[in-house]
Design an enzyme around this catalytic site. Structure first.
Site, PDB file in Angstrom:
ATOM      1  CG  ASP A  30      26.192  47.842  29.263  1.00  0.00           C
ATOM      2  OD1 ASP A  30      25.180  48.470  29.620  1.00  0.00           O
ATOM      3  OD2 ASP A  30      26.784  47.026  30.011  1.00  0.00           O
ATOM      4  CE1 TYR A  85      30.177  45.114  34.600  1.00  0.00           C
ATOM      5  CE2 TYR A  85      30.098  46.080  32.411  1.00  0.00           C
ATOM      6  CZ  TYR A  85      29.500  45.366  33.415  1.00  0.00           C
ATOM      7  OH  TYR A  85      28.223  44.878  33.242  1.00  0.00           O
ATOM      8  CE  LYS A 141      25.337  47.783  33.149  1.00  0.00           C
ATOM      9  NZ  LYS A 141      26.652  47.455  32.590  1.00  0.00           N
ATOM     10  CG  HIS A 188      26.048  47.213  38.222  1.00  0.00           C
ATOM     11  ND1 HIS A 188      27.323  47.384  37.735  1.00  0.00           N
ATOM     12  CD2 HIS A 188      25.643  46.013  37.753  1.00  0.00           C
ATOM     13  CE1 HIS A 188      27.652  46.319  37.008  1.00  0.00           C
ATOM     14  NE2 HIS A 188      26.659  45.481  37.009  1.00  0.00           N
TER      15      HIS A 188
HETATM   16  P1  NAD Z   1      27.072  37.203  26.671  1.00  0.00           P
HETATM   17  O1  NAD Z   1      25.827  36.412  26.784  1.00  0.00           O
HETATM   18  O2  NAD Z   1      27.108  38.376  25.763  1.00  0.00           O
HETATM   19  O3  NAD Z   1      28.204  36.143  26.294  1.00  0.00           O
HETATM   20  C1  NAD Z   1      29.503  36.562  26.036  1.00  0.00           C
HETATM   21  C2  NAD Z   1      30.384  35.373  25.748  1.00  0.00           C
HETATM   22  O4  NAD Z   1      29.881  34.588  24.670  1.00  0.00           O
HETATM   23  C3  NAD Z   1      31.761  35.848  25.262  1.00  0.00           C
HETATM   24  O5  NAD Z   1      32.620  36.037  26.361  1.00  0.00           O
HETATM   25  C4  NAD Z   1      32.216  34.730  24.342  1.00  0.00           C
HETATM   26  O6  NAD Z   1      32.833  33.721  25.117  1.00  0.00           O
HETATM   27  C5  NAD Z   1      30.918  34.198  23.792  1.00  0.00           C
HETATM   28  N1  NAD Z   1      30.574  34.722  22.443  1.00  0.00           N
HETATM   29  C6  NAD Z   1      30.217  35.986  22.104  1.00  0.00           C
HETATM   30  N2  NAD Z   1      29.884  36.056  20.815  1.00  0.00           N
HETATM   31  C7  NAD Z   1      30.033  34.811  20.305  1.00  0.00           C
HETATM   32  C8  NAD Z   1      29.809  34.255  19.026  1.00  0.00           C
HETATM   33  N3  NAD Z   1      29.355  34.980  18.012  1.00  0.00           N
HETATM   34  N4  NAD Z   1      30.075  32.918  18.865  1.00  0.00           N
HETATM   35  C9  NAD Z   1      30.521  32.152  19.878  1.00  0.00           C
HETATM   36  N5  NAD Z   1      30.738  32.630  21.130  1.00  0.00           N
HETATM   37  C10 NAD Z   1      30.478  33.958  21.338  1.00  0.00           C
HETATM   38  O7  NAD Z   1      27.485  37.583  28.163  1.00  0.00           O
HETATM   39  P2  NAD Z   1      27.878  38.888  28.974  1.00  0.00           P
HETATM   40  O8  NAD Z   1      29.169  39.440  28.523  1.00  0.00           O
HETATM   41  O9  NAD Z   1      27.738  38.533  30.393  1.00  0.00           O
HETATM   42  O10 NAD Z   1      26.700  39.923  28.649  1.00  0.00           O
HETATM   43  C11 NAD Z   1      26.819  40.950  27.700  1.00  0.00           C
HETATM   44  C12 NAD Z   1      27.002  42.295  28.363  1.00  0.00           C
HETATM   45  O11 NAD Z   1      25.924  42.533  29.295  1.00  0.00           O
HETATM   46  C13 NAD Z   1      28.245  42.419  29.236  1.00  0.00           C
HETATM   47  O12 NAD Z   1      29.438  42.557  28.503  1.00  0.00           O
HETATM   48  C14 NAD Z   1      27.901  43.606  30.092  1.00  0.00           C
HETATM   49  O13 NAD Z   1      28.082  44.811  29.373  1.00  0.00           O
HETATM   50  C15 NAD Z   1      26.422  43.337  30.365  1.00  0.00           C
HETATM   51  N6  NAD Z   1      26.222  42.618  31.645  1.00  0.00           N
HETATM   52  C16 NAD Z   1      25.598  43.280  32.648  1.00  0.00           C
HETATM   53  C17 NAD Z   1      25.367  42.663  33.856  1.00  0.00           C
HETATM   54  C18 NAD Z   1      24.656  43.416  34.928  1.00  0.00           C
HETATM   55  O14 NAD Z   1      24.692  42.999  36.093  1.00  0.00           O
HETATM   56  N7  NAD Z   1      24.006  44.514  34.617  1.00  0.00           N
HETATM   57  C19 NAD Z   1      25.783  41.341  34.085  1.00  0.00           C
HETATM   58  C20 NAD Z   1      26.431  40.664  33.042  1.00  0.00           C
HETATM   59  C21 NAD Z   1      26.628  41.316  31.839  1.00  0.00           C
END
Ligand code: NAD
Length: 291
Positions: A43, A48, A73, A106
């Site tokens: 994704d 990004y 997106k 997005h």
């Molecule tokens: P997430 O909830 O996936 O959290 C990611 C963070 O959690 C990492 O940076 C790391 O610090 C921690 N982490 C990950 N795995 C872990 C583990 N096993 N143990 C301990 N800590 C851990 O947050 P995210 O990155 O915001 O969301 C995931 C994906 O969703 C993004 O990468 C993106 O592709 C998408 N996203 C989309 C939007 C949107 O507006 N559409 C907004 C935010 C994110």
């Protein structure tokens, strides 16, 4: 890997890898590691600024294109029919592919109806296998879904144990639209990783808190795309298909729902301004030397 069937029959992995805030420099390495770990769904987004990194990793992986599921997106600065159309071709070039598996709007700002029409055309032309939206709250979602020809296949919204989106999921179901979670680990907010309820449940199953949080969403039929730049966490987040949560444990997690965002709500004027100016502030194209 388990799959969900989208409303046009396209099969989408229920778990993928997200690259939000992964720098353009690091993105290729991260996606290569994720593919090596076994992820097949990636994704990304125009905003990004790392679609090239995804494209390079996919290209070098040697994995057959049909075995991968790529999501991107369209950003607000590309809203409107003409700009969106051009941006779809730009994304295809950056991703080094002939088609995008899932293309989302997005944010529900700017001329997103024009954007959606360009996406419908791209879908008909075979440039995109499925189209949908992101960050559409139920009111905006229903308005769009009622006014378009091709019903959105997906709505990607903030969803995690603290904001479970139960009402949104019910509304999406009426349109056959798949709920996809962003921030499935709550980005660690609200002390997610040390939460008492989740930690106790995790111990019972010999799993981590992250794995419990992801499994809970998957058992509700929600697509998840956790992000980590660390290989061992990528593997950990993928390893959630060898256990099931008991009804009691699911109930305990259900009760954690605060049903509100941990971020700036998308219907706040501040959020709208942030999104409208994001490209100017973050796009490397607009950065002055030395800034
Ligand atoms: P997430 O909830 O996936 O959290 C990611 C963070 O959690 C990492 O940076 C790391 O610090 C921690 N982490 C990950 N795995 C872990 C583990 N096993 N143990 C301990 N800590 C851990 O947050 P995210 O990155 O915001 O969301 C995931 C994906 O969703 C993004 O990468 C993106 O592709 C998408 N996203 C989309 C939007 C949107 O507006 N559409 C907004 C935010 C994110």
């Amino acid at each position: 890997m388990e799959y969900v069937k989208l409303n046009n029959g396209v099969m989408m992995p229920i778990l993928g890898y997200g690259v939000y805030l992964v720098t353009p420099q690091e993105c290729e390495r991260c996606v290569s590691d994720a593919l090596a770990a076994g992820y097949r769904s990636i994704d990304t987004a125009q905003a990004y600024y790392n679609e090239e990194g995804v494209g390079n990793a996919v290209h070098k992986s040697g994995i057959a294109r049909k075995d991968l599921f790529l999501t991107t997106k369209i950003w607000v600065s590309n809203a409107g029919y003409e700009r969106a159309k051009v941006s779809i071709d730009e994304s295809l070039a950056k991703l080094q592919t002939d088609y995008i598996d899932l293309l989302l709007i997005h944010q529900p700002f700017g001329d997103y109806y024009g954007t959606y029409r360009a996406m419908e055309d791209a879908y008909r032309e075979g440039k995109v296998r499925a189209i949908g939206v992101s960050n559409f709250y139920p009111d905006r979602f229903v308005d769009l879904a009622e006014n378009v020809t091709i019903k959105p296949a997906v709505n990607q919204i903030e969803t995690h144990v603290f904001n479970q989106q139960v009402q949104a999921q019910d509304i999406l179901r009426e349109y056959g639209t798949q709920l996809e979670s962003w921030g499935p680990l709550a980005e660690g907010k609200n002390d997610f990783f040390t939460n008492g309820t989740l930690t106790d449940i995790a111990k019972k199953y010999g799993k981590s808190v992250a794995q419990i949080g992801l499994r809970f969403l998957i058992e509700r039929g929600i697509v998840v795309i956790p992000k980590s730049v660390r290989k061992e966490r990528m593997a950990e987040n993928l390893n959630v298909f060898d256990f099931s949560l008991s009804d009691d444990d699911k109930q305990a997690i259900t009760e954690m729902d605060e049903a509100k965002t941990l971020f700036i709500p998308h219907n706040e004027p501040e959020m709208v301004r942030l999104a409208l100016n994001y490209d100017k502030n973050h796009n490397p194209k607009y950065r002055t030397t030395g800034a």
